[in-house]
Design an enzyme around this catalytic site. Structure first.
Site, short mmCIF file in Angstrom:
data_model
loop_
_atom_site.label_atom_id
_atom_site.label_comp_id
_atom_site.label_asym_id
_atom_site.label_seq_id
_atom_site.Cartn_x
_atom_site.Cartn_y
_atom_site.Cartn_z
N HIS A 14 0.84 -1.19 0.00
CA HIS A 14 0.00 0.00 0.00
C HIS A 14 0.88 1.24 0.00
O HIS A 14 2.10 1.16 0.08
CB HIS A 14 -0.96 0.01 1.21
CG HIS A 14 -0.35 0.45 2.51
ND1 HIS A 14 -1.07 1.07 3.51
CD2 HIS A 14 0.91 0.37 2.98
CE1 HIS A 14 -0.30 1.34 4.53
NE2 HIS A 14 0.91 0.93 4.25
N CYS A 33 5.73 6.01 4.48
CA CYS A 33 4.49 5.38 4.02
C CYS A 33 3.91 6.06 2.79
O CYS A 33 3.01 5.53 2.14
CB CYS A 33 3.45 5.33 5.14
SG CYS A 33 3.79 4.02 6.31
N HIS A 39 5.04 0.14 -0.57
CA HIS A 39 5.80 -0.66 0.39
C HIS A 39 4.84 -1.70 0.95
O HIS A 39 3.62 -1.60 0.76
CB HIS A 39 6.38 0.21 1.52
CG HIS A 39 5.33 0.82 2.38
ND1 HIS A 39 4.65 1.95 2.02
CD2 HIS A 39 4.80 0.42 3.56
CE1 HIS A 39 3.77 2.24 2.96
NE2 HIS A 39 3.83 1.33 3.90
N HIS A 41 3.53 -4.75 4.03
CA HIS A 41 3.47 -5.15 5.44
C HIS A 41 3.07 -6.61 5.54
O HIS A 41 2.37 -7.13 4.67
CB HIS A 41 2.42 -4.33 6.21
CG HIS A 41 2.76 -2.89 6.33
ND1 HIS A 41 3.72 -2.42 7.20
CD2 HIS A 41 2.27 -1.81 5.68
CE1 HIS A 41 3.80 -1.11 7.09
NE2 HIS A 41 2.95 -0.70 6.18
N ASP A 79 -4.49 -10.71 0.00
CA ASP A 79 -3.16 -11.31 0.15
C ASP A 79 -2.33 -11.18 -1.13
O ASP A 79 -2.80 -11.51 -2.22
CB ASP A 79 -3.30 -12.78 0.52
CG ASP A 79 -1.98 -13.40 0.95
OD1 ASP A 79 -1.15 -12.68 1.54
OD2 ASP A 79 -1.79 -14.60 0.69
N HIS A 80 -1.11 -10.69 -0.98
CA HIS A 80 -0.18 -10.46 -2.09
C HIS A 80 -0.73 -9.48 -3.12
O HIS A 80 -0.39 -9.56 -4.30
CB HIS A 80 0.23 -11.79 -2.77
CG HIS A 80 1.19 -12.59 -1.95
ND1 HIS A 80 0.83 -13.24 -0.79
CD2 HIS A 80 2.50 -12.82 -2.10
CE1 HIS A 80 1.88 -13.84 -0.27
NE2 HIS A 80 2.92 -13.60 -1.04
N GLU A 125 -0.27 -4.21 11.90
CA GLU A 125 0.45 -3.77 10.70
C GLU A 125 1.94 -4.11 10.83
O GLU A 125 2.61 -4.46 9.86
CB GLU A 125 0.28 -2.26 10.51
CG GLU A 125 0.95 -1.74 9.26
CD GLU A 125 0.89 -0.22 9.19
OE1 GLU A 125 0.01 0.28 8.48
OE2 GLU A 125 1.70 0.44 9.86
NI NI Z 1 2.55 1.19 5.53
#
Ligand code: NI
Length: 137
Positions: A14, A33, A39, A41, A79-80, A125
Site C-alpha cells: 500500500h 508510508c 511498500h 506489510h 493477500d499479495h 500492521e
Molecule cells: Ni505502511
C-alpha cells in the site's frame, strides 16, 4: 458470553497518499508510508466472534468454518495484492490500518451466519502497531 478468536495472516502493499495535498505535505505527514512506489506489510489479523457454547458441540462457532470464511471473504481479496489498487472494499479510501480494519469488519459481518456475532477485529500492521475495531455502537 464466550469470545473466540482466529488468527490469519496476509501480506499486502500500500501507500498512504492524499491526492489533495502536495508531495511535500504527504511526505511530512506520512513519511516513508507515502513512498510513491509502494511498500509492504506482513499483517496479522485477529477475528473475534462471541456467543454461548452450543450444548451439542461446546463451540461458540466452528473455528475451521470461521477460518474458511475469513480466507474466502478477506484473505483472498487482499493477500499479495495492492490495497490501494486491487481491493474492492478499499476503493476510494485511505489505505490506513484503521480503514482496513473497518473494511474487513464490514466484509466479514455480511458473510457470518445468523447467530454468530462478530465482536472485534484486531489488525497488526507491524509487531508493534495494531488497530482494533468493534463496529459502530
Ligand atoms: Ni505502511
Amino acid at each position: 458470553m464466550v469470545y473466540l478468536t482466529r488468527l490469519e495472516h496476509f501480506n499486502a502493499a500500500h501507500k498512504l497518499y492524499n491526492a489533495g495535498w502536495t508531495p511535500e505535505k504527504n511526505e511530512q505527514v506520512f513519511g516513508k508510508c507515502a513512498n510513491e512506489n509502494w511498500h509492504g506489510h506482513n499483517y496479522e489479523l485477529y477475528v473475534t466472534v462471541k456467543g454461548q457454547p452450543s450444548p451439542d458441540t461446546g463451540f461458540v462457532f466452528d473455528v475451521k468454518q470461521l477460518s474458511l470464511l475469513i480466507r474466502e471473504h478477506v484473505i483472498e481479496k487482499v493477500d499479495h495484492l495492492n490495497l490501494n489498487m486491487d481491493v474492492d472494499f478499499m476503493k476510494g479510501k485511505m489505505c490506513s490500518t484503521e480503514n482496513l480494519a473497518i473494511g474487513i469488519w464490514n466484509e466479514l459481518k455480511k458473510h457470518l451466519p445468523a447467530g454468530v456475532q462478530l465482536h472485534g477485529i484486531k489488525l497488526y500492521e507491524t509487531p508493534r502497531i495494531y488497530v482494533e475495531y468493534f463496529g459502530e455502537v
